[in-house]
Design an enzyme around this catalytic site. Structure first.
Site, PDB file in Angstrom:
ATOM      1  N   SER A   1      20.854  -1.073  -3.028  1.00 51.59           N
ATOM      2  CA  SER A   1      20.280   0.278  -3.072  1.00 51.59           C
ATOM      3  C   SER A   1      20.127   0.835  -1.665  1.00 51.59           C
ATOM      4  O   SER A   1      19.628   0.165  -0.766  1.00 51.59           O
ATOM      5  CB  SER A   1      18.908   0.206  -3.758  1.00 51.59           C
ATOM      6  OG  SER A   1      18.256   1.454  -3.692  1.00 51.59           O
TER       7      SER A   1
ATOM      8  N   SER B   1      19.153   6.192  -3.670  1.00 53.57           N
ATOM      9  CA  SER B   1      17.826   6.776  -3.883  1.00 53.57           C
ATOM     10  C   SER B   1      17.888   8.257  -3.595  1.00 53.57           C
ATOM     11  O   SER B   1      17.860   8.672  -2.437  1.00 53.57           O
ATOM     12  CB  SER B   1      16.816   6.101  -2.940  1.00 53.57           C
ATOM     13  OG  SER B   1      16.692   4.750  -3.266  1.00 53.57           O
TER      14      SER B   1
ATOM     15  N   CYS C   1       7.412  -2.780  -4.241  1.00 54.37           N
ATOM     16  CA  CYS C   1       7.871  -3.610  -3.136  1.00 54.37           C
ATOM     17  C   CYS C   1       7.216  -3.146  -1.850  1.00 54.37           C
ATOM     18  O   CYS C   1       7.139  -1.963  -1.572  1.00 54.37           O
ATOM     19  CB  CYS C   1       9.390  -3.516  -3.002  1.00 54.37           C
ATOM     20  SG  CYS C   1      10.177  -4.931  -3.738  1.00 54.37           S
TER      21      CYS C   1
ATOM     22  N   CYS D   1      10.161   6.731   4.120  1.00 54.20           N
ATOM     23  CA  CYS D   1       9.993   7.687   3.016  1.00 54.20           C
ATOM     24  C   CYS D   1       8.497   7.855   2.722  1.00 54.20           C
ATOM     25  O   CYS D   1       7.731   6.898   2.805  1.00 54.20           O
ATOM     26  CB  CYS D   1      10.728   7.190   1.775  1.00 54.20           C
ATOM     27  SG  CYS D   1      12.477   6.973   2.084  1.00 54.20           S
TER      28      CYS D   1
ATOM     29  N   CYS E   1      10.582  -0.907   7.583  1.00 56.09           N
ATOM     30  CA  CYS E   1      11.713   0.000   7.352  1.00 56.09           C
ATOM     31  C   CYS E   1      11.525   1.255   8.189  1.00 56.09           C
ATOM     32  O   CYS E   1      10.447   1.849   8.202  1.00 56.09           O
ATOM     33  CB  CYS E   1      11.793   0.371   5.869  1.00 56.09           C
ATOM     34  SG  CYS E   1      13.209   1.420   5.498  1.00 56.09           S
TER      35      CYS E   1
ATOM     36  N   HIS F   1      16.011  10.960  -5.573  1.00 59.39           N
ATOM     37  CA  HIS F   1      14.611  11.363  -5.734  1.00 59.39           C
ATOM     38  C   HIS F   1      14.330  12.868  -5.717  1.00 59.39           C
ATOM     39  O   HIS F   1      13.193  13.274  -5.947  1.00 59.39           O
ATOM     40  CB  HIS F   1      13.690  10.683  -4.711  1.00 59.39           C
ATOM     41  CG  HIS F   1      13.799   9.187  -4.681  1.00 59.39           C
ATOM     42  ND1 HIS F   1      14.007   8.420  -5.807  1.00 59.39           N
ATOM     43  CD2 HIS F   1      13.731   8.307  -3.649  1.00 59.39           C
ATOM     44  CE1 HIS F   1      14.059   7.141  -5.465  1.00 59.39           C
ATOM     45  NE2 HIS F   1      13.898   7.043  -4.177  1.00 59.39           N
TER      46      HIS F   1
ATOM     47  N   CYS G   1       6.604   5.450   0.056  1.00 58.58           N
ATOM     48  CA  CYS G   1       6.951   4.026  -0.043  1.00 58.58           C
ATOM     49  C   CYS G   1       6.040   3.145   0.808  1.00 58.58           C
ATOM     50  O   CYS G   1       5.737   3.484   1.949  1.00 58.58           O
ATOM     51  CB  CYS G   1       8.405   3.848   0.396  1.00 58.58           C
ATOM     52  SG  CYS G   1       8.924   2.133   0.505  1.00 58.58           S
TER      53      CYS G   1
ATOM     54  N   CYS H   1      14.829  -9.599  -6.552  1.00 56.84           N
ATOM     55  CA  CYS H   1      14.849  -8.453  -5.637  1.00 56.84           C
ATOM     56  C   CYS H   1      14.603  -8.991  -4.229  1.00 56.84           C
ATOM     57  O   CYS H   1      13.572  -9.626  -3.989  1.00 56.84           O
ATOM     58  CB  CYS H   1      13.752  -7.469  -6.061  1.00 56.84           C
ATOM     59  SG  CYS H   1      13.569  -6.058  -4.958  1.00 56.84           S
TER      60      CYS H   1
ATOM     61  N   GLU I   1       8.669 -10.018   1.236  1.00 59.24           N
ATOM     62  CA  GLU I   1       8.461 -10.182  -0.211  1.00 59.24           C
ATOM     63  C   GLU I   1       9.761 -10.399  -0.958  1.00 59.24           C
ATOM     64  O   GLU I   1      10.791  -9.824  -0.614  1.00 59.24           O
ATOM     65  CB  GLU I   1       7.870  -8.894  -0.785  1.00 59.24           C
ATOM     66  CG  GLU I   1       6.459  -8.664  -0.413  1.00 59.24           C
ATOM     67  CD  GLU I   1       5.981  -7.337  -0.962  1.00 59.24           C
ATOM     68  OE1 GLU I   1       5.073  -6.768  -0.364  1.00 59.24           O
ATOM     69  OE2 GLU I   1       6.527  -6.877  -1.981  1.00 59.24           O
TER      70      GLU I   1
HETATM   71  N1  SAH Z   1      15.733   1.209   1.188  1.00 57.54           N
HETATM   72  C1  SAH Z   1      16.478   1.178   0.010  1.00 57.54           C
HETATM   73  C2  SAH Z   1      16.212  -0.041  -0.851  1.00 57.54           C
HETATM   74  C3  SAH Z   1      14.790  -0.477  -0.957  1.00 57.54           C
HETATM   75  S1  SAH Z   1      13.719   0.618  -1.835  1.00 57.54           S
HETATM   76  C4  SAH Z   1      16.290   2.446  -0.788  1.00 57.54           C
HETATM   77  O1  SAH Z   1      15.404   3.231  -0.442  1.00 57.54           O
HETATM   78  O2  SAH Z   1      17.062   2.667  -1.720  1.00 57.54           O
HETATM   79  C5  SAH Z   1      14.240   0.328  -3.520  1.00 57.54           C
HETATM   80  C6  SAH Z   1      13.836   1.430  -4.477  1.00 57.54           C
HETATM   81  O3  SAH Z   1      12.427   1.407  -4.703  1.00 57.54           O
HETATM   82  C7  SAH Z   1      14.193   2.804  -3.969  1.00 57.54           C
HETATM   83  O4  SAH Z   1      14.793   3.593  -4.943  1.00 57.54           O
HETATM   84  C8  SAH Z   1      12.833   3.330  -3.595  1.00 57.54           C
HETATM   85  O5  SAH Z   1      12.834   4.709  -3.537  1.00 57.54           O
HETATM   86  C9  SAH Z   1      11.943   2.727  -4.667  1.00 57.54           C
HETATM   87  N2  SAH Z   1      10.515   2.776  -4.353  1.00 57.54           N
HETATM   88  C10 SAH Z   1       9.918   2.743  -3.144  1.00 57.54           C
HETATM   89  N3  SAH Z   1       8.574   2.861  -3.270  1.00 57.54           N
HETATM   90  C11 SAH Z   1       8.318   2.987  -4.591  1.00 57.54           C
HETATM   91  C12 SAH Z   1       7.112   3.172  -5.342  1.00 57.54           C
HETATM   92  N4  SAH Z   1       5.935   3.207  -4.756  1.00 57.54           N
HETATM   93  N5  SAH Z   1       7.236   3.271  -6.690  1.00 57.54           N
HETATM   94  C13 SAH Z   1       8.438   3.206  -7.298  1.00 57.54           C
HETATM   95  N6  SAH Z   1       9.591   3.030  -6.629  1.00 57.54           N
HETATM   96  C14 SAH Z   1       9.538   2.935  -5.291  1.00 57.54           C
HETATM   97 FE1  SF4 Z   2      12.766   2.323   3.418  1.00 57.24          FE
HETATM   98 FE2  SF4 Z   2      13.754   2.447   0.908  1.00 57.24          FE
HETATM   99 FE3  SF4 Z   2      11.095   2.508   1.366  1.00 57.24          FE
HETATM  100 FE4  SF4 Z   2      12.585   4.590   2.040  1.00 57.24          FE
HETATM  101  S1  SF4 Z   2      12.246   3.798  -0.049  1.00 57.24           S
HETATM  102  S2  SF4 Z   2      10.963   3.654   3.314  1.00 57.24           S
HETATM  103  S3  SF4 Z   2      14.434   3.601   2.708  1.00 57.24           S
HETATM  104  S4  SF4 Z   2      12.466   0.815   1.786  1.00 57.24           S
END
Ligand code: SAH
Ligand code: SF4
Length: 362
Positions: A196, A219, A341, A116, A112, A221, A119, A105, A92
């Site tokens: 990020s 990140s 994403c 997390c 990945c 959180h 995500c 983006c 994407e």
């Molecule tokens: N892996 C890296 C970059 C990609 S994720 C990282 O984790 O930083 C980019 C951002 O989107 C991160 O801060 C992640 O925590 C956030 N993100 C992931 N899933 C999300 C969701 N469902 N709602 C809002 N933000 C989200």
């Molecule tokens: Fe991977 Fe970033 Fe999603 Fe965590 S938030 S699973 S590091 S893409």
């Protein structure tokens, strides 16, 4: 044989490659002009470039390796592209419109491994890293789309926040940044590019030592280890102390501001005591950190999490402000399309899987 994307070569790398094959190094600048300024998509559209040089390049590289699978446009102007890679994988890319310009983006990996718990991207384990060319090509595809609209708009900002952990694909991410920053190419300024990470401490230090000079977002959180480990299992291996140690190194080395990303999850990490704990963690570096509060985009598979209430977001924001911590709330883009994403991709894969199941059953 699948040919790699030509966009993966930095100007120096292309020059060296051509030189090795007996061509003048300077032809690379000429080819770059056609790739990034005139933005042709076929080698034979490059006029006045030595024919043998073009033949050689087209024998070894492709300009187009991504194909558009789906495009979703939001009423706010956000466009989400689902691209198919040459090996069939889907990724994407999102174009967002801001007051300050157009940002894209990008995705850095297919899936990945950090996994997390909130995500959509982490639902699918990493099957491979993207090449630097595949990351650059996402920007080019979006720019070509803008070109085709005839409005003269340019991609001005990049966020490396799509599917994947960019610091787990460090070398390709670095080459990607070198290509898009180059003045002979897209010339996107380092201050307009943000990477990020989920907090890979060793790579944060390497990044601090590098000459990439782009912005860093982390990140976080959660403000303590118990909570962060619950939300992000990476915190077991790299706890907050280790992450903060890497950030101290980054701050000492670069004196640059970082963005601390904080997703607000209802009744999990969104209480005033969490805001106070977060302020405590950052207060000694308050001039070098800005907290970005992110409203959670619900993901079907992670139904244990809900978006925080408006009041909780406001009080979290106010608590940080009162502690003199810089804070912003992320504006949402494309909430009417699959905004988080990784969501569009995982939905499409589910559709593909269900589709083939249906085929098998019928
Ligand atoms: N892996 C890296 C970059 C990609 S994720 C990282 O984790 O930083 C980019 C951002 O989107 C991160 O801060 C992640 O925590 C956030 N993100 C992931 N899933 C999300 C969701 N469902 N709602 C809002 N933000 C989200
Ligand atoms: Fe991977 Fe970033 Fe999603 Fe965590 S938030 S699973 S590091 S893409």
């Amino acid at each position: 044989m699948i040919k790699p994307s030509i966009y993966g070569l930095t100007l120096d790398q292309m020059g060296a490659w051509l030189e090795e094959k007996g061509h003048k190094k300077s032809r690379a600048t000429h080819v770059w002009e056609w790739l990034y300024r005139r933005r042709v998509t076929e080698f034979d559209q490059m006029e006045e470039v030595n024919k043998e040089c073009l033949q050689l390049l087209s024998d070894h590289f492709s300009i187009q390796t991504l194909t558009e699978h789906t495009r979703q446009e939001s009423i706010d102007g956000t466009i989400k592209f689902l691209f198919r890679l040459s090996d069939g994988n889907l990724i994407e890319t999102v174009l967002m419109r801001h007051k300050f310009g157009l940002s894209v983006c990008v995705t850095t990996q297919v899936g990945c491994n950090i996994g997390c718990s909130f995500c959509a991207s982490g639902l699918l384990k990493k099957s491979r890293d993207l090449s630097s060319g595949e990351i650059v090509e996402q920007i080019m595809k979006v720019q070509l789309h803008l070109d085709s609209m005839g409005t003269g708009e340019r991609v001005s900002h990049i966020v490396v926040m799509g599917i994947g952990e960019p610091f787990d694909n460090y070398q390709n991410m670095s080459d990607f940044i070198r290509v898009v920053k180059d003045h002979k190419g897209l010339a996107i300024g380092g201050r307009h590019i943000t990477v990020s990470t989920s907090g890979l401490a060793g790579k944060i230090k390497e990044f601090a030592d590098s000459d990439l000079n782009v912005n860093l977002a982390v990140s976080l959180h959660a403000p303590n280890n118990d909570l962060r480990t619950r939300i992000m299992k990476i915190n077991k291996a790299i706890p907050i102390e280790k992450l903060m140690d890497a950030l101290e190194y980054y701050w000492d080395k670069t004196n640059r501001r970082i963005t601390v990303e904080y997703i607000l999850l209802k009744d999990v990490n969104d209480q005033p005591e969490h805001a106070l704990e977060l302020a405590e963690l950052l207060k000694h570096r308050r001039n070098l950190a800005i907290v970005n509060l992110i409203p959670y985009n619900p993901v079907d598979e992670h139904s244990q999490y809900q978006r925080s209430e408006k009041d909780s977001i406001t009080s979290f924001y106010d608590t940080l402000k009162k502690q003199n911590i810089s804070v912003s709330v992320r504006l949402e883009h494309g909430t009417d399309i699959d905004a988080a994403c990784g969501q569009l991709r995982s939905k499409q894969i589910k559709k593909d899987v269900d589709g083939s199941r249906e085929k098998v059953l019928s």
